[in-house]
Design a protein around this motif. Sequence first.
Motif, PDB file in Angstrom:
ATOM      1  N   PRO A 275       0.812  -1.227   0.000  1.00 12.65           N
ATOM      2  CA  PRO A 275       0.000   0.000   0.000  1.00 12.65           C
ATOM      3  C   PRO A 275       0.836   1.264   0.000  1.00 12.65           C
ATOM      4  N   GLU A 276       2.131   1.164   0.334  1.00 13.81           N
ATOM      5  CA  GLU A 276       2.972   2.362   0.296  1.00 13.81           C
ATOM      6  C   GLU A 276       3.353   2.763  -1.122  1.00 13.81           C
ATOM      7  N   LEU A 277       3.110   1.877  -2.100  1.00 16.80           N
ATOM      8  CA  LEU A 277       3.442   2.197  -3.485  1.00 16.80           C
ATOM      9  C   LEU A 277       2.496   3.258  -4.032  1.00 16.80           C
ATOM     10  N   ASP A 278       3.042   4.181  -4.800  1.00 19.82           N
ATOM     11  CA  ASP A 278       2.215   5.124  -5.543  1.00 19.82           C
ATOM     12  C   ASP A 278       1.984   4.552  -6.926  1.00 19.82           C
ATOM     13  N   LEU A 279       0.723   4.487  -7.341  1.00 20.61           N
ATOM     14  CA  LEU A 279       0.364   3.934  -8.638  1.00 20.61           C
ATOM     15  C   LEU A 279      -0.018   5.067  -9.579  1.00 20.61           C
ATOM     16  N   TYR A 280       0.525   5.027 -10.796  1.00 22.29           N
ATOM     17  CA  TYR A 280       0.229   6.015 -11.824  1.00 22.29           C
ATOM     18  C   TYR A 280      -0.168   5.276 -13.092  1.00 22.29           C
ATOM     19  N   LEU A 281      -1.099   5.856 -13.833  1.00 18.94           N
ATOM     20  CA  LEU A 281      -1.544   5.273 -15.089  1.00 18.94           C
ATOM     21  C   LEU A 281      -1.112   6.177 -16.230  1.00 18.94           C
ATOM     22  N   VAL A 282      -0.494   5.578 -17.235  1.00 17.22           N
ATOM     23  CA  VAL A 282      -0.140   6.305 -18.456  1.00 17.22           C
ATOM     24  C   VAL A 282      -0.972   5.710 -19.582  1.00 17.22           C
ATOM     25  N   ALA A 283      -1.852   6.523 -20.168  1.00 21.26           N
ATOM     26  CA  ALA A 283      -2.783   6.039 -21.179  1.00 21.26           C
ATOM     27  C   ALA A 283      -2.826   7.011 -22.346  1.00 21.26           C
ATOM     28  N   GLY A 284      -3.416   6.548 -23.431  1.00 21.85           N
ATOM     29  CA  GLY A 284      -3.553   7.391 -24.609  1.00 21.85           C
ATOM     30  C   GLY A 284      -4.997   7.788 -24.814  1.00 21.85           C
ATOM     31  N   ALA A 285      -5.776   6.889 -25.413  1.00 26.69           N
ATOM     32  CA  ALA A 285      -7.170   7.192 -25.733  1.00 26.69           C
ATOM     33  C   ALA A 285      -8.040   7.199 -24.483  1.00 26.69           C
ATOM     34  N   HIS A 286      -9.088   8.000 -24.537  1.00 26.87           N
ATOM     35  CA  HIS A 286     -10.121   8.043 -23.500  1.00 26.87           C
ATOM     36  C   HIS A 286      -9.542   8.331 -22.114  1.00 26.87           C
ATOM     37  N   ILE A 287      -8.524   9.157 -22.017  1.00 27.95           N
ATOM     38  CA  ILE A 287      -7.881   9.416 -20.732  1.00 27.95           C
ATOM     39  C   ILE A 287      -8.848  10.070 -19.753  1.00 27.95           C
ATOM     40  N   GLU A 288      -9.752  10.915 -20.261  1.00 29.26           N
ATOM     41  CA  GLU A 288     -10.687  11.590 -19.368  1.00 29.26           C
ATOM     42  C   GLU A 288     -11.643  10.586 -18.728  1.00 29.26           C
ATOM     43  N   GLU A 289     -12.149   9.626 -19.543  1.00 32.19           N
ATOM     44  CA  GLU A 289     -13.051   8.618 -18.997  1.00 32.19           C
ATOM     45  C   GLU A 289     -12.335   7.706 -18.012  1.00 32.19           C
ATOM     46  N   LEU A 290     -11.095   7.347 -18.364  1.00 31.42           N
ATOM     47  CA  LEU A 290     -10.324   6.481 -17.477  1.00 31.42           C
ATOM     48  C   LEU A 290     -10.075   7.147 -16.134  1.00 31.42           C
ATOM     49  N   ALA A 291      -9.798   8.433 -16.171  1.00 33.38           N
ATOM     50  CA  ALA A 291      -9.511   9.150 -14.921  1.00 33.38           C
ATOM     51  C   ALA A 291     -10.696   9.069 -13.975  1.00 33.38           C
ATOM     52  N   GLY A 292     -11.900   9.163 -14.499  1.00 38.51           N
ATOM     53  CA  GLY A 292     -13.079   9.098 -13.643  1.00 38.51           C
ATOM     54  C   GLY A 292     -13.279   7.740 -13.022  1.00 38.51           C
ATOM     55  N   VAL A 293     -12.889   6.674 -13.726  1.00 41.92           N
ATOM     56  CA  VAL A 293     -13.092   5.303 -13.226  1.00 41.92           C
ATOM     57  C   VAL A 293     -11.961   4.881 -12.294  1.00 41.92           C
ATOM     58  N   LEU A 294     -10.731   5.339 -12.577  1.00 40.31           N
ATOM     59  CA  LEU A 294      -9.555   4.789 -11.917  1.00 40.31           C
ATOM     60  C   LEU A 294      -8.958   5.675 -10.837  1.00 40.31           C
ATOM     61  N   THR A 295      -9.566   6.802 -10.572  1.00 42.11           N
ATOM     62  CA  THR A 295      -8.951   7.758  -9.650  1.00 42.11           C
ATOM     63  C   THR A 295      -8.669   7.145  -8.291  1.00 42.11           C
ATOM     64  N   ARG A 296      -9.559   6.322  -7.781  1.00 43.50           N
ATOM     65  CA  ARG A 296      -9.378   5.768  -6.445  1.00 43.50           C
ATOM     66  C   ARG A 296      -8.220   4.783  -6.396  1.00 43.50           C
ATOM     67  N   ARG A 297      -7.816   4.244  -7.524  1.00 46.61           N
ATOM     68  CA  ARG A 297      -6.693   3.310  -7.556  1.00 46.61           C
ATOM     69  C   ARG A 297      -5.372   4.013  -7.845  1.00 46.61           C
ATOM     70  N   PHE A 298      -5.417   5.036  -8.677  1.00 47.37           N
ATOM     71  CA  PHE A 298      -4.189   5.676  -9.141  1.00 47.37           C
ATOM     72  C   PHE A 298      -4.100   7.102  -8.603  1.00 47.37           C
ATOM     73  N   ARG A 299      -2.887   7.467  -8.230  1.00 53.27           N
ATOM     74  CA  ARG A 299      -2.677   8.817  -7.731  1.00 53.27           C
ATOM     75  C   ARG A 299      -2.883   9.837  -8.841  1.00 53.27           C
ATOM     76  N   ARG A 300      -2.528   9.477 -10.075  1.00 51.81           N
ATOM     77  CA  ARG A 300      -2.705  10.406 -11.181  1.00 51.81           C
ATOM     78  C   ARG A 300      -2.655   9.642 -12.497  1.00 51.81           C
ATOM     79  N   VAL A 301      -3.329  10.180 -13.505  1.00 58.32           N
ATOM     80  CA  VAL A 301      -3.339   9.603 -14.846  1.00 58.32           C
ATOM     81  C   VAL A 301      -2.625  10.558 -15.788  1.00 58.32           C
ATOM     82  N   PHE A 302      -1.681  10.034 -16.595  1.00 60.09           N
ATOM     83  CA  PHE A 302      -0.902  10.837 -17.528  1.00 60.09           C
ATOM     84  C   PHE A 302      -1.101  10.327 -18.951  1.00 60.09           C
TER      85      PHE A 302
END
Length: 927
Positions: A275-302
């Motif tokens: 749980p001490e790990l910081d998780l970040y998502l790097v995505a291309g398409a549909h980044i806005e939609e992904l951010a809404g679904v994945l925010t609780r898992r990832f500290r930030r989406v890039f």
Amino acid sequence: MTRIKTAHSTAAETRGTIAGGDVLRSRTAPRSGAASLERDPGMPSSTWRLRSDAWEYLRFAVKRIAMGNDNDGVLSQDGEVFRSLRALETIELYWAGFGQRYVRAIRDLLVEGDYPAALERIGRVVNRFRGSSVPDEPRDEQLEEAERAELQDDADPRPRFEVLVVDETTEADRDALAAESLKMRGPADAFIYDFVVVPSAEDAIAAVLTNPKILACVVRPGFSDRTKQPLSKELQETIELAKASAGTHPASSRSSLASVQRVLGLADALADLRPELDLYLVAGAHIEELAGVLTRRFRRVFRREDQLELHLTLLRRISHLYDTPFFSAIQYHARRPVGVFHALPVARGGSVVNSKWIKDLADFYGLNLLLAETSATSGGLDSLLAPTGAIKKAQDLAARAFGAKHSFFVTNGTSTANKIVHQALVAPGDVVLVDRNCHKSHHHAMMLTGGRPAYLEAYPLDEFAFYGAVPLSRIKQMLLDYRAAGRLDEVRMVTLTNCTFDGIVYDPERVMAECLAIKPDLVFLWDEAWFAFAAFHPVTRRRTAMASAKHLEAKLKSAAHAQAYHEQQQRLFEADGTPKPDDAWLDERLIPSPDARIRVYATHSTHKTLTALRQGSMIHVYDQDWVREAEEPFHESFMTHTSTSPNYQILASLDLGRRQVELEGFDLVQRQLDLATSLAQAIARHPLLRRTYRVLTSTELIPAEHREVQRPMPLRDGLSTMWRAWAGDEFVIDPSRITVEITRTGVDGDTFKHEYLMNRYGIQVNKTSRNTVLFMTNIGTTRSAIAYLIEVLVKLAERFEEEQAQRDPDLPRTPEQDMPPLPDFSYFAPEYASDAGLPDGDIRPAFFLGQKRGAVEHVGLDALRERVARGEEPVSAGFVTPYPPGFPVLVPGQVVTAGVLDFMARLDTREIHGYDPKRGYRILKEG
């Protein structure tokens, strides 16, 4: 085949858990100059040791060939050298810096016969392990530009961490990623990092399980599910357990996209493990939609092109972990010129540095200790009693680290922490179910608060003269007894020690869940004085109070839990709503109501198992009713028991200790557990040691009915076996504690501790019983320390065998004196006992009556025995606490029985609190 002597004789046995078919063991051979790396059916080592030992072995073996001390006949494909390389090729995928290609290049150089070049490459790895960037045999003129740059990078003194990237990429892509990170690295950066790139979800789980240097993870949706690496069966099973465990967590958000579900599943697994790990998502398409679904898992989406933002975010996040607000405030205060016109003459060294008689205080402790002393709460130092600045921020960071909603620093040890919690939550007349063998501070708290203890009895280990833990069935039965008597509303709290001094660990989530099924508003206090380290290992964390509270809270919110609860209620209650007989409640694993309240407190002796100055402790809170029910009384209690002049050095050490475990806790705890297991294995395998000593395992310390995994030492069999035991068994053994039975030495535990270990060899241990000695590893234990202990145990075993061999056969042997059964709590005298026939009693009036000289008489052991034999019921006027075993054998108001006196008469401990050997026991006078 010529066998080669290993470089590290202290690393007597190493087995890897990574590469299937390439499990390694380094073992000193019986002939001089001969040793081997062999398959080992025994203990699996942590990867850190396998990795370092394998590289050290390669360096030694190849150096002998390069110098002509061995011929190249040792380089057969099924020999130790190439088996080491095959194992390392898999391992290095999960570590930054060198990688699989580097290992393959060394193998190619050996095949080509270029031993000096292979040795130089191996040396670079070994030198990095040793903290040196200077090769033993520099060959700079033969280095390529990229290799020269890496050497310069090795010499960078800044703290270094590793970032896991999950993406199926080519080696060229990985090279480009590494080059890009070097390009972005600036001289003003406080930290540096390297990338670990893996192609699959299973490889990602393997990486975070085996590489504790990983502090962040970047997920790219292009990863695959399955690994292509030749992982061992042991590691494969652990990966499956990790995925299954993450799948049991209630989902906070869902998506219909399969690709998103894959990302969610991996994120949940990684967060569950580390749980001490910081998780970040790097995505291309549909980044806005992904951010809404994945925010609780990832500290930030890039997006992929946001490399600079990602770089800055990684560094900033580590700076947040590195931040020690109170320690920084102390440093600032020490450097700041001030005039002292308040109390504390020692502040700024005023009464010391100009003294002719006590300058040695500053010489010994250093001037900084004095410069940091002050009684002022201004200048950023804050007040422990009403923190608003640096201390408050430091406590908030501690809460984050330990998974609590609130955390509080305590500067007078966990004894005070326990009293604070009791006074905050317990009122006079409240019943507290408390382990009778818990630390004496809980018993004293009952006296202070007026709470009525109902003592729970742990299962006894009479053969070894100490107790185990309290079975859950006994706790449930006592709650059911109070319900049947119509007094369940009086039961306020359950207090248990997790883990016990001897290393027996509860399953807090199960205990709390089943107790809440009987009384949904129970409060729980878990005394985790010896268990603070457990929050920083993927397996041990699940049995901490805070992690259990968080998981239980999430579980109660799920629809599946609600359905299971309603189905069980139909089995537990009659049609008219009356509860079915107790057997129905005891036979089932009870499910709490979704409306049950999660109210959990834990106390940590941080100084005992983590880095902190003596008496540095913490209180952690996970209480859903904190604001409504507990906040104000807690702060009042905190101020009652906390000095208005707390030791700022202790506070600073707690702040620093929190920083350490967030940044390297997994690494340190993993080594701690591994070293303890290697100690146990060494005793079990050494012919002389196993004739003299016996390591007690779960087979001896936990009755079979409380164990599903019937393995004596689960960690010795692998992480997956330990995982299953810690997930399913009612009780498990903390692997960092090794209890050694010493009956065959011919001396008792106290003598073994003082006269042999401490006086002769300077080895310090905390606890002994009549025939056992407890050895504990901690995050500061080293391999050299383990080797020294083994050496000392061998010397002592030789001494004991020699003494027994030289013993005069005509002298009669002293018969061994068996310990009487460990005494259960007898009962309270009628004037202090419950009227309803239940076990609770009021120790407070008995305690204060016992402070009146005229109300107490002192009675010697023999006279007291005569009274008991005549049928009298003498009542103890105070606490009687022998060390060991360290729990009150008698409490105020308790009736003295023959069993208690027999036990006390046979104790050979040097320290008994509350007992005067000249005057006898303090007994309340009749009438």
